[in-house]
Design a protein around this motif. Sequence first.
Motif, PDB file in Angstrom:
ATOM      1  N   GLU A   8     -21.623  10.558  -4.371  1.00  0.00           N
ATOM      2  CA  GLU A   8     -22.979   9.993  -3.768  1.00  0.00           C
ATOM      3  C   GLU A   8     -23.738   9.336  -3.530  1.00  0.00           C
ATOM      4  O   GLU A   8     -22.890   8.451  -4.263  1.00  0.00           O
ATOM      5  CB  GLU A   8     -23.711  11.070  -5.286  1.00  0.00           C
ATOM      6  CG  GLU A   8     -25.382  10.377  -5.233  1.00  0.00           C
ATOM      7  CD  GLU A   8     -26.630  11.169  -3.767  1.00  0.00           C
ATOM      8  OE1 GLU A   8     -26.550  11.056  -3.305  1.00  0.00           O
ATOM      9  OE2 GLU A   8     -26.198  12.925  -4.339  1.00  0.00           O
ATOM     10  N   ALA A  13     -29.415   9.343  -7.981  1.00  0.00           N
ATOM     11  CA  ALA A  13     -28.543  10.545  -8.061  1.00  0.00           C
ATOM     12  C   ALA A  13     -27.751  10.334  -8.557  1.00  0.00           C
ATOM     13  O   ALA A  13     -27.059  11.723  -9.588  1.00  0.00           O
ATOM     14  CB  ALA A  13     -29.116  10.945  -6.520  1.00  0.00           C
ATOM     15  N   ASP A  54     -21.836  15.319  -2.596  1.00  0.00           N
ATOM     16  CA  ASP A  54     -23.110  15.012  -1.725  1.00  0.00           C
ATOM     17  C   ASP A  54     -22.454  15.493   0.167  1.00  0.00           C
ATOM     18  O   ASP A  54     -21.192  15.830   0.256  1.00  0.00           O
ATOM     19  CB  ASP A  54     -23.374  13.729  -1.855  1.00  0.00           C
ATOM     20  CG  ASP A  54     -25.271  14.071  -1.222  1.00  0.00           C
ATOM     21  OD1 ASP A  54     -25.782  14.860  -0.320  1.00  0.00           O
ATOM     22  OD2 ASP A  54     -25.429  13.137  -0.385  1.00  0.00           O
ATOM     23  N   LYS A 100     -30.912  19.307  -3.890  1.00  0.00           N
ATOM     24  CA  LYS A 100     -31.645  18.034  -4.049  1.00  0.00           C
ATOM     25  C   LYS A 100     -33.237  18.360  -4.357  1.00  0.00           C
ATOM     26  O   LYS A 100     -33.828  18.983  -3.377  1.00  0.00           O
ATOM     27  CB  LYS A 100     -31.042  17.181  -4.104  1.00  0.00           C
ATOM     28  CG  LYS A 100     -29.675  16.510  -4.224  1.00  0.00           C
ATOM     29  CD  LYS A 100     -29.596  15.588  -2.852  1.00  0.00           C
ATOM     30  CE  LYS A 100     -28.344  14.656  -3.606  1.00  0.00           C
ATOM     31  NZ  LYS A 100     -27.893  13.430  -2.648  1.00  0.00           N
ATOM     32  N   PRO A 101     -33.723  18.368  -5.205  1.00  0.00           N
ATOM     33  CA  PRO A 101     -32.994  17.207  -6.714  1.00  0.00           C
ATOM     34  C   PRO A 101     -32.860  18.523  -7.616  1.00  0.00           C
ATOM     35  O   PRO A 101     -33.228  19.597  -8.101  1.00  0.00           O
ATOM     36  CB  PRO A 101     -34.410  16.843  -7.418  1.00  0.00           C
ATOM     37  CG  PRO A 101     -35.889  17.809  -6.818  1.00  0.00           C
ATOM     38  CD  PRO A 101     -35.602  18.077  -4.901  1.00  0.00           C
TER      39      PRO A 101
END
Length: 117
Positions: A8, A13, A54, A100-101
């Motif tokens: 990420e 995050a 991610d 996300k979130p």
Amino acid sequence: MLNVLVVEDDADARFLAADTFRKVGHTVREAEHGQRALEILSVERWLPHVIVLDVAMPVMDGLTFLSIKKQIVALSAIPVVIVSATARGPIADVCCVLAKPFDAKVLLDAVLQFAVQ
């Protein structure tokens, strides 16, 4: 306990995801982009039970990482859970896609469900 690789680019995050796993006793390694993740996996030879990934990242994005990971025999079977603000599933070679979130319990449950043990 599991080995989890969190990939990420956003430091906050990444910390939140990693902390979710550490709090319950899992070992976590962190990478800020796909290229660093490949270094951890290939050069350092640290193999996780699951990768939390991610999609939109600098240097090497998540989809490029997935494409390269798929070609490396030792890495191809490691399950991947995507956590992304932009990507929506299904995505080939990915166990699930979370938005996300993320909710920490939902992420933890997904990782526990798909991790190779």
